[in-house]
Design an enzyme around this catalytic site. Structure first.
Site, PDB file in Angstrom:
ATOM      1  N   CYS A 105      -7.104   0.952  -4.750  1.00  0.00           N
ATOM      2  CA  CYS A 105      -5.997   0.229  -4.090  1.00  0.00           C
ATOM      3  C   CYS A 105      -5.695  -1.126  -4.755  1.00  0.00           C
ATOM      4  CB  CYS A 105      -6.304   0.047  -2.615  1.00  0.00           C
ATOM      5  SG  CYS A 105      -8.032  -0.235  -2.257  1.00  0.00           S
ATOM      6  N   HIS A 148      -3.858  -5.873   0.994  1.00  0.00           N
ATOM      7  CA  HIS A 148      -4.720  -6.551   0.022  1.00  0.00           C
ATOM      8  C   HIS A 148      -3.908  -7.653  -0.663  1.00  0.00           C
ATOM      9  CE1 HIS A 148      -7.647  -3.562   0.695  1.00  0.00           C
ATOM     10  NE2 HIS A 148      -7.723  -2.986  -0.481  1.00  0.00           N
TER      11      HIS A 148
END
Ligand SMILES: NC(=O)c1ccc[n+]([C@@H]2O[C@H](COP(=O)([O-])OP(=O)(O)OC[C@H]3O[C@@H](n4cnc5c(N)ncnc54)[C@H](OP(=O)(O)O)[C@@H]3O)[C@@H](O)[C@H]2O)c1
Length: 343
Positions: free
Chosen positions: A130, A242
């Site tokens: 990710c 994130h």
């Protein structure tokens, strides 16, 4: 003709998001099958305005299934992906099991779409980590413009990157702090509520963690093996999204203004960069969104041709499910699926 698509790990964070994204984007599927472990057999998951009954992966026959979006961890993938691929079904895997295999393309469509044709060797395509996915979406257009020499990245990774158990742990610990209960650790190595943890995945011999190594190795595989990358990966008490503070050193001169213009035009990127209170994106705002957001673009006066940027994205979407569905769309749009069925 539509395709038959299986989602493995359909009860998980990423799998649920995959089902949502397939429905949202109107993926040309005649049939979508939700698969998970035996524990979840018979439970229901949403797919658009329908519900699907979850079937067990073990014993499922993939003959006639065109695409398997696999999101059930590395061990399940190592065991099942080759068997599924051998039945003529293309596996798009979210784990790290196949990412570094020379015969498996690692794909972010905005970055290296052409490499996807290499999937026929194993019938498996890997989805990156990710943190890497959002990073390379932002780096690619800048690399094309001024050639990146070195990247120093610090990540601020949400707990959903550690699966549904990670999200549960942040919730439970936060509640425990407020009601003065004992804070229990299960998934994370230290308390995550009201804390940050500079440790994701296992330690390597050189003192870095596997997560940090992944960002380096995957950026090189997808973007350019000559780029030097160093990373510090940190878990933060954020549910979804994130963030990354990225320092980039280029071979050629590039100003902050030029970078801003390039990123404004770049596929998958959305620049939100006003030099005022709130003129930047935070992970909370990225949740549920598809874009890789770029803020805080500025020159680094301490090196030649240096820039600093702040990159934020929904790790369950661009970092996992959205990217996997985009790869499936790439296969469909390039007519590559029929080729694999005929092979
Ligand atoms: N979260 C992220 O940001 C992110 C990003 C990139 C890649 N990934 C990768 O995506 C994968 C899934 O992550 P996640 O966050 O969705 O995890 P998760 O929320 O913990 O979900 C795990 C899923 O895998 C299923 N599963 C576990 N063991 C299985 C088995 N033996 N057979 C079939 N299904 C099994 C689970 O089914 P049950 O409910 O039945 O147990 C569940 O559906 C991992 O490989 C992860 O590394 C995650």
């Amino acid at each position: 003709m539509g395709y038959k698509v299986a989602v493995v790990g359909a009860t998980g964070n990423v799998g649920r998001e995959m089902l949502d994204i397939l429905a949202e984007r109107g993926f040309p599927a005649d049939e979508v099958v939700a698969l998970a472990s035996r524990r979840s057999q018979g439970t229901e998951v949403s797919f658009g305005d329908k519900t699907l009954k979850v079937k067990a992966l073990e014993g499922y026959d993939f003959a006639g299934t065109d695409i398997c979006l696999m999101s059930a961890g590395g061990n399940v993938s190592k065991d099942f992906s080759p068997k599924i691929a051998a039945q003529g079904c293309v596996v798009i895997d979210n784990s790290s099991a196949w990412r570094y295999d020379a015969d498996v393309p690692l794909i972010v469509p905005e970055v290296n779409a052409d490499a996807v044709s290499g999937f026929t060797k194993k019938n498996i395509i890997a989805n990156p980590n990710c943190s890497t996915a959002q990073l390379v979406v932002a780096l690619k257009p800048l690399h094309d413009a001024a050639t990146i020499k070195r990247v120093v990245v610090s990540t601020y990774q949400s707990v959903s990157g550690a699966g549904k158990e990670g999200m549960d742990e942040l919730f439970t610990q936060s509640r425990a702090v407020f009601v003065a209960d004992e804070v229990e650790k299960k998934k994370f190595t230290k308390r995550i509520a009201f804390n940050v943890i500079p440790h994701i995945d296992v330690f390597m011999e050189d003192g870095s963690t596997k997560e940090e190594w992944k960002v380096m190795a995957e950026t090189k595989k997808m973007l350019d093996p000559k780029i030097k990358v160093t990373c510090t990966a940190v878990r933060v008490p954020v549910f979804i999204g994130h963030s990354e503070a990225v320092n980039i050193e280029f071979e050629k001169e590039i100003t902050a203004e030029e970078a801003r213009e390039i990123l404004r035009e770049a596929p998958g990127c959305l620049v939100i960069d006003k030099r005022e209170d709130g003129g930047y994106i935070t992970p909370y705002e990225s949740a549920g969104e598809d874009a890789t957001y770029i803020s805080r673009i500025r020159e680094d006066q301490t090196v030649d041709n240096g820039l600093n940027i702040w990159v934020v994205s929904d790790n369950l979407r661009k970092g996992a499910a959205l990217n996997a569905v985009q790869i499936a769309e790439l296969l469909v749009n390039r007519g590559l699926l029929k080729q694999s069925r005929a092979a």
